[in-house]
Design a protein around this motif. Structure first.
Motif, PDB file in Angstrom:
ATOM      1  N   THR A 186       0.804  -1.214   0.000  1.00 19.35           N
ATOM      2  CA  THR A 186       0.000   0.000   0.000  1.00 19.35           C
ATOM      3  C   THR A 186       0.840   1.269   0.000  1.00 19.35           C
ATOM      4  O   THR A 186       0.461   2.271  -0.594  1.00 19.35           O
ATOM      5  N   SER A 187       1.988   1.239   0.664  1.00 20.94           N
ATOM      6  CA  SER A 187       2.768   2.479   0.692  1.00 20.94           C
ATOM      7  C   SER A 187       3.302   2.803  -0.695  1.00 20.94           C
ATOM      8  O   SER A 187       3.366   3.967  -1.088  1.00 20.94           O
ATOM      9  N   ARG A 188       3.625   1.781  -1.459  1.00 21.69           N
ATOM     10  CA  ARG A 188       4.104   2.068  -2.805  1.00 21.69           C
ATOM     11  C   ARG A 188       2.960   2.606  -3.666  1.00 21.69           C
ATOM     12  O   ARG A 188       3.146   3.500  -4.490  1.00 21.69           O
ATOM     13  N   VAL A 189       1.793   2.029  -3.448  1.00 24.07           N
ATOM     14  CA  VAL A 189       0.632   2.521  -4.191  1.00 24.07           C
ATOM     15  C   VAL A 189       0.357   3.976  -3.828  1.00 24.07           C
ATOM     16  O   VAL A 189       0.047   4.805  -4.687  1.00 24.07           O
ATOM     17  N   ASP A 190       0.498   4.276  -2.547  1.00 30.18           N
ATOM     18  CA  ASP A 190       0.298   5.670  -2.110  1.00 30.18           C
ATOM     19  C   ASP A 190       1.260   6.599  -2.831  1.00 30.18           C
ATOM     20  O   ASP A 190       0.887   7.677  -3.286  1.00 30.18           O
ATOM     21  N   GLN A 191       2.500   6.175  -2.892  1.00 40.18           N
ATOM     22  CA  GLN A 191       3.492   7.023  -3.550  1.00 40.18           C
ATOM     23  C   GLN A 191       3.112   7.260  -5.000  1.00 40.18           C
ATOM     24  O   GLN A 191       3.188   8.377  -5.502  1.00 40.18           O
ATOM     25  N   ARG A 192       2.721   6.178  -5.654  1.00 38.64           N
ATOM     26  CA  ARG A 192       2.337   6.312  -7.052  1.00 38.64           C
ATOM     27  C   ARG A 192       1.134   7.231  -7.200  1.00 38.64           C
ATOM     28  O   ARG A 192       1.081   8.068  -8.105  1.00 38.64           O
ATOM     29  N   THR A 193       0.203   7.057  -6.312  1.00 38.35           N
ATOM     30  CA  THR A 193      -1.000   7.890  -6.367  1.00 38.35           C
ATOM     31  C   THR A 193      -0.657   9.354  -6.250  1.00 38.35           C
ATOM     32  O   THR A 193      -1.144  10.188  -7.016  1.00 38.35           O
ATOM     33  N   PHE A 194       0.185   9.652  -5.272  1.00 34.73           N
ATOM     34  CA  PHE A 194       0.528  11.044  -5.077  1.00 34.73           C
ATOM     35  C   PHE A 194       1.319  11.580  -6.250  1.00 34.73           C
ATOM     36  O   PHE A 194       1.146  12.730  -6.657  1.00 34.73           O
ATOM     37  N   PHE A 195       2.168  10.738  -6.793  1.00 31.64           N
ATOM     38  CA  PHE A 195       2.962  11.168  -7.930  1.00 31.64           C
ATOM     39  C   PHE A 195       2.049  11.512  -9.105  1.00 31.64           C
ATOM     40  O   PHE A 195       2.157  12.576  -9.726  1.00 31.64           O
ATOM     41  N   ILE A 196       1.147  10.611  -9.393  1.00 29.12           N
ATOM     42  CA  ILE A 196       0.258  10.848 -10.528  1.00 29.12           C
ATOM     43  C   ILE A 196      -0.668  12.031 -10.265  1.00 29.12           C
ATOM     44  O   ILE A 196      -0.870  12.892 -11.130  1.00 29.12           O
ATOM     45  N   GLY A 197      -1.238  12.059  -9.070  1.00 29.44           N
ATOM     46  CA  GLY A 197      -2.150  13.159  -8.756  1.00 29.44           C
ATOM     47  C   GLY A 197      -1.463  14.508  -8.876  1.00 29.44           C
ATOM     48  O   GLY A 197      -2.014  15.457  -9.450  1.00 29.44           O
ATOM     49  N   SER A 198      -0.256  14.600  -8.352  1.00 33.66           N
ATOM     50  CA  SER A 198       0.460  15.866  -8.423  1.00 33.66           C
ATOM     51  C   SER A 198       0.919  16.151  -9.837  1.00 33.66           C
ATOM     52  O   SER A 198       0.934  17.296 -10.288  1.00 33.66           O
ATOM     53  N   GLY A 199       1.302  15.098 -10.539  1.00 35.28           N
ATOM     54  CA  GLY A 199       1.701  15.275 -11.918  1.00 35.28           C
ATOM     55  C   GLY A 199       0.572  15.866 -12.758  1.00 35.28           C
ATOM     56  O   GLY A 199       0.777  16.735 -13.605  1.00 35.28           O
ATOM     57  N   LEU A 200      -0.635  15.377 -12.506  1.00 38.13           N
ATOM     58  CA  LEU A 200      -1.792  15.920 -13.215  1.00 38.13           C
ATOM     59  C   LEU A 200      -1.962  17.401 -12.912  1.00 38.13           C
ATOM     60  O   LEU A 200      -2.371  18.187 -13.780  1.00 38.13           O
ATOM     61  N   ALA A 201      -1.640  17.779 -11.677  1.00 35.19           N
ATOM     62  CA  ALA A 201      -1.700  19.200 -11.333  1.00 35.19           C
ATOM     63  C   ALA A 201      -0.719  19.977 -12.200  1.00 35.19           C
ATOM     64  O   ALA A 201      -1.021  21.083 -12.673  1.00 35.19           O
ATOM     65  N   GLY A 202       0.435  19.393 -12.407  1.00 34.38           N
ATOM     66  CA  GLY A 202       1.430  20.046 -13.245  1.00 34.38           C
ATOM     67  C   GLY A 202       0.913  20.271 -14.657  1.00 34.38           C
ATOM     68  O   GLY A 202       1.076  21.349 -15.243  1.00 34.38           O
ATOM     69  N   ILE A 203       0.277  19.256 -15.191  1.00 31.95           N
ATOM     70  CA  ILE A 203      -0.301  19.394 -16.528  1.00 31.95           C
ATOM     71  C   ILE A 203      -1.352  20.499 -16.546  1.00 31.95           C
ATOM     72  O   ILE A 203      -1.420  21.311 -17.480  1.00 31.95           O
ATOM     73  N   ALA A 204      -2.163  20.516 -15.497  1.00 31.54           N
ATOM     74  CA  ALA A 204      -3.186  21.561 -15.411  1.00 31.54           C
ATOM     75  C   ALA A 204      -2.528  22.935 -15.414  1.00 31.54           C
ATOM     76  O   ALA A 204      -3.017  23.878 -16.049  1.00 31.54           O
ATOM     77  N   GLY A 205      -1.412  23.046 -14.717  1.00 35.28           N
ATOM     78  CA  GLY A 205      -0.705  24.321 -14.668  1.00 35.28           C
ATOM     79  C   GLY A 205      -0.265  24.781 -16.036  1.00 35.28           C
ATOM     80  O   GLY A 205      -0.399  25.946 -16.402  1.00 35.28           O
ATOM     81  N   VAL A 206       0.264  23.832 -16.819  1.00 33.65           N
ATOM     82  CA  VAL A 206       0.675  24.183 -18.179  1.00 33.65           C
ATOM     83  C   VAL A 206      -0.527  24.660 -18.984  1.00 33.65           C
ATOM     84  O   VAL A 206      -0.463  25.664 -19.698  1.00 33.65           O
TER      85      VAL A 206
END
Lengths: 292, 286, 392
Positions: A186-206
């Motif tokens: 689960t902790s690895r899944v959490d990391q991935r989740t946060f990575f993707i979620g934040s990454g999507l924020a980055g795309i939104a910023g662009v």
């Protein structure tokens, strides 16, 4: 009738922006119940990434920035998750306040790095201008954002439904303990989740650089709206976020049309409160069966 | 209210009921069904509890016992059927409204307010009918009701302690005390003796029997010895339906019950040799 | 009752700490400060005390009630604007328009303003406006069991919407500039140092009275009920109480205290504007309570004074650094000292106990095993605040 119809594409385009911003949030919020107030700053980071790439990529900065911003913002999210958030799992309100502290720090850092005034990112030439659709003029930039949002949703859907990682993520989202017992890290899944979620924020910023200037406070303009989409859409549900984003976008544009701009947000707020009277759990809920 | 009217003839149960039984149906459940996403937790239950009864509800895990109590107390909304309490339909009412009608419950894992003292917990339970202005006043000393409840539950010595420091058994008694303080007409207890020592169980049983003298009590329990000692009428649930109902002898003799319990888990039979079907040749008993 | 015996027992149990502490602080605030501080510094302290009044409400709603309300700026603003509108009209004179309206060429007084000429109406509105909004919002939201983080987000959205509306209605509210340039406050001349001292005492008195009132509330049955709702809302339902009502009462009281704070802020600082009311200032109000200690009312007051003092001091000297410091402080407090400054004593004591004994104490620092009568509760479990319950 024409004026009424005019608002439709505007509403849909606002909805597309909201969707991009809120997509990442439904991940982190839905997955871990984490309210990441710094999400807005990840958006800002994405926007500034596009700004910085301008020197190198010129007018194509926006396109180049999309994957780069994804990674940059994603890494920021990952660091945040590892350093702070994972220690406060189960304390959602504290996490909310904690990440707001992070947000303050990031905003000030942006001010120090890029200066307080807004900066511009020049859009690629092929995104300048607009087209006439049913008598309404729609800027190319907004159409691009709409397409981008749809692509992201499709990509996320595919990831969740068709890849092993994605299915694990769904398992953790639906029942963390059971997933852990089933051998999912689960902790690895959490990391991935946060990575993707934040990454999507980055795309939104662009994407946001296409419709306005970029400044250290960029995140604060949109973060509240993004959370409202998540609240209305239901905890962590993709369909919920999509529908809620577009509905809110439309409500926004029609509210601005009928009252004046300043009252529009109040109207949106009232609509959401009204909606919550009927469906306090949001549009879609994960129905779990009670076994006791 | 109790003991004065003769028992009504019961077609469902052929066992005699407690002598203190009042006879009026206090709780009448008809055709109840609860479905969670396709899973039938309760599949058509008819159940009647008469005023003054001390009824035990038993059955294997997953039989729907707690769900039944959840429905009665308003925590879970049934997909069909009706629940009538003292002549009033209570399906659809909110939890606190149902409490105000006179139904109280405890939970499988005792939930008490850890930051408040034992006395404050009980006092809160006792004060729910107060109007808001009265609640705004500081509490002056210990009310008689609270004192008697604390005494009955054996918690007088612990009255000033934060509920968070209580032992497991003490917490369960505090839960029962809070239930008593509400002075409900119908008490629903969910596994009140789970995890208690033998002495604690005895104390709890005595308390329940005492309470049942002037109130109606429904107890969900797994501990068969406890059930045998204190039960007069037992309802057995299995897979969301009522399997059988009656006094302990009738239930123990019922072959269906034995099959459900024995077939389910041989280990529990080994742990509780006197659980069900103890005694000479149960074959042929109807 | 053996009075000396009772007194002796009270002294031993530590109960005297409360009243003695209050008296000591009252002495500091009412006697020492006015005597030693310059008028400028005294005015700053008055401002801090205004924030402390708002903090009381947050201490009640959040600390005791578990409701993270991130929109107190709205209520602060409603009270502030109500007072400001009256002051502007009072200074303009009967039948006249406030100066800023004259300057922007407004011909007629907006209908909304007219009733605020009456002092009693304005004072009433200071309480009624925020109170009504909060009560309505509370019943609508808590009534549908929307709570925790969702509630927090909704209050933020309200703050954001409110500010946008204020800015947009230039003719009505003064727009971005807000309302400023107040010359008098109910007979007090805001240019005179002596009158400003009186204002300071008024603010301090209001704070003191409200503090005592809230303390009484917290010690009452309702106060215990509120804590119960915070720690186990669902369980409370089965005790026969409607948690929505319990929470709405506390939320409304917090709104009223914020409104009063805003109303007093206006003569003390001399301005009320949207910049003081939005998402960020609302968060700062909560932050102050977190720093001071949210679980104890005194902690909330302390936090408000400390944090705003720090803000003033640092902004004077290291303007840029303040935001970093604020952010870092916030993270540190939320992560390592959730009970705030007030709770630090307990934490240090527990930590020392760990070191001394060489093993873990019986409980962690969030569960002090002190005797009864202690009003410093442990950190409650924030169980599943995120999940809203399904209606059915």
């Amino acid at each position: 009738m024409n004026a009424f119809a005019n608002q439709l594409p505007i509403g849909l385009s606002i909805g597309a922006v909201l969707l991009l911003i809120a997509l990442g949030l439904t991940f982190t919020f839905g997955q871990m119940g984490v309210i990441n107030m710094a999400h807005g700053e990840f958006i800002m980071a994405g926007a500034y990434t596009a700004y910085m790439l301008q020197d190198w990529a010129g007018r194509q900065a926006v396109l180049v920035a999309l994957p780069v911003a994804f990674v940059v913002a994603g890494l920021m999210g990952l660091v945040l998750e590892r350093a702070l958030i994972r220690r406060f799992y189960g304390r959602p309100l504290d996490t909310l306040l904690l990440t707001w502290g992070v947000s303050l720090v990031l905003q000030q850092a942006a001010r120090d790095m890029f200066g307080a005034p807004n900066v511009q990112v020049r859009a690629p030439s092929w995104l300048v201008g607009g087209a006439e659709w049913f008598g309404v003029r729609i800027p190319h930039a907004r159409m691009f954002i709409f397409v981008l949002a749809m692509v992201c949703v499709a990509g996320i859907w595919f990831y969740l439904a068709r890849t092993k990682q994605g299915r694990r993520m769904q398992a953790v989202m639906q029942n963390r303990d059971l997933a852990a017992c089933s051998g999912i890290a689960t902790s690895r899944v959490d990391q991935r989740t946060f990575f993707i979620g934040s990454g999507l924020a980055g795309i939104a910023g662009v994407a946001l650089t296409l419709i306005g200037p970029v400044g250290p406070a960029l995140g604060t303009y949109y973060i509240v709206d993004a959370f409202l989409v998540v609240v209305a859409g239901g905890l962590g549900r993709l369909q919920g976020a999509v529908i809620a984003a577009f509905v809110l976008g439309l409500v926004n544009s029609y509210a601005e049309f009928w009252s004046d701009a300043s009252l529009a947000k109040v109207v949106v707020f009232a609509v959401i409160i009204g909606f919550l009277q009927l469906r306090p759990q949001g549009l879609f809920v994960l129905r779990s069966r009670k076994l006791t | 209210m109790t003991g004065s009217t003769p028992a009504e003839p019961q077609s469902a149960t052929n066992g005699h009921t407690d002598s203190a039984d009042g006879g009026q149906a206090l709780l009448a459940i008809r055709g109840l069904s609860v479905v969670f996403d396709g899973f039938r937790a309760i599949d058509g239950i008819d159940l009647t509890v008469r005023e003054g009864e001390l009824r035990f509800l038993i059955g294997p895990n997953g039989a729907g016992k707690t769900t039944l109590v959840d429905v009665v107390t308003g925590l879970t909304r049934p997909t069909g059927g009706s629940v009538v309490f003292a002549g009033r339909e209570i399906v659809g009412r909110r939890e606190h409204q149902i409490v105000r009608l006179g139904i109280g419950r405890t939970f499988q894992t005792a939930v008490v307010f850890e930051e408040l003292t034992v006395e404050e917990n009980v006092d809160l339970a006792a004060s729910f009918r107060m109007r808001l202005p009265a609640l705004l006043r500081r509490r002056k000393g210990r009310s008689d009701k609270v004192a008697s409840v604390l005494d009955r539950a054996g918690l007088l010595d612990l009255a000033g302690q934060r509920a968070g420091v209580l032992s497991h058994g003490q917490r369960q008694w505090l839960e029962i005390a809070m239930l008593l303080a509400q002075e409900p007409r119908l008490l629903l207890l969910d596994e009140p003796v789970a995890g208690m020592s033998r002495a604690e169980r005895e104390r709890t049983g005595e308390l329940l029997a005492d309470v049942a003298r002037d109130r109606t009590v429904l107890v969900i329990e797994h501990d068969m010895e406890f059930v045998r000692t204190y039960a007069s009428t037992v309802t057995v649930l299995h897979e969301g339906r009522v399997l059988t109902e009656g006094d302990m002898a009738h239930v123990q003799a019922d072959p269906q019950v034995r099959e459900v319990y024995l077939g389910r888990s041989r280990d529990t039979r080994a742990a509780e040799p006197a659980a069900v079907g103890a005694g000479p040749n149960p074959e042929g008993a109807a | 009752m053996n009075t000396p015996g009772l007194l002796g027992r009270r002294l031993k149990s530590g109960r005297w700490r409360g009243p003695a502490g209050f008296l000591a602080v009252a002495l500091l605030v009412l006697a020492v400060a006015p005597a030693t501080l310059s008028p400028f510094r005294l005015e700053l302290l008055a401002k801090y005390l205004c924030f402390a009044i708002a903090a009381l409400g947050i201490g009640l709603a959040w600390g005791k009630g578990g409701m993270l309300t991130l929109g107190q700026g709205v209520f602060f603003g409603l009270g502030g604007y109500a007072m400001a509108m009256h002051l502007k009209l009072a200074e303009a004179g009967p039948g006249e328009l406030p100066d800023f309206m004259v300057w922007s060429g407004v011909e007629e007084l907006p209908l909304l303003w007219e009733p605020f000429r009456q002092p009693w109406f304005a004072v009433l509105m200071v309480v009624v406006l925020p109170g009504t909004v909060a009560a309505l919002l509370g019943l609508l939201v808590f009534g549908r069991r929307v709570r925790g983080a969702y509630f927090a987000i909704l209050t933020q959205a309200l703050a954001a919407a409110f500010v946008i509306w204020l800015v947009g209605e230039q003719g009505l509210t003064g727009g971005t500039n807000g309302l400023t340039n107040f010359s008098s406050f109910f007979g007090l001349d805001l240019a005179s140092d002596a009158d400003r001292r009186v204002l300071y005492f008024a603010v301090a008195a209001v704070l003191g009275l409200m503090y005592l009132g809230f303390r009484h509330l917290v010690a009452s049955r309702y106060g215990r009920l509120l804590v119960a709702v915070r720690d186990g809302e669902d369980r409370v339902r089965f005790l026969g109480y409607d948690p929505a009502v319990v929470k709405t009462v506390a939320f409304t009281l917090s709104a009223i205290s914020a409104g009063i704070a805003g109303a007093l802020f206006v003569p003390v600082v001399g301005i009320i504007s949207p910049a003081l009311l939005g998402v960020v200032p609302s968060l700062e109000l909560v932050f102050a309570v977190a720093v001071g200690g949210r679980y104890v009312l005194a902690g909330a007051v302390l936090g408000a004074v400390l944090l705003n003092y720090a803000k003033t001091t640092f902004s004077e000297n290291f303007a840029d650094g303040w935001l970093y410091l604020q952010g870092a402080l916030f993270i540190a407090v939320m992560a390592y000292a959730p009970k705030g400054v007030v709770g630090l004593v307990g934490q240090i004591r527990d930590f020392a106990a760990t070191r001394r004994l060489g093993r873990q104490p019986a409980g962690d620092s969030s569960r002090p095993t002190r005797g009864p009568g202690d009003d410093e509760p442990a950190r409650p479990a924030e169980a599943v605040d995120v999940e809203k319950e399904a209606v059915a």
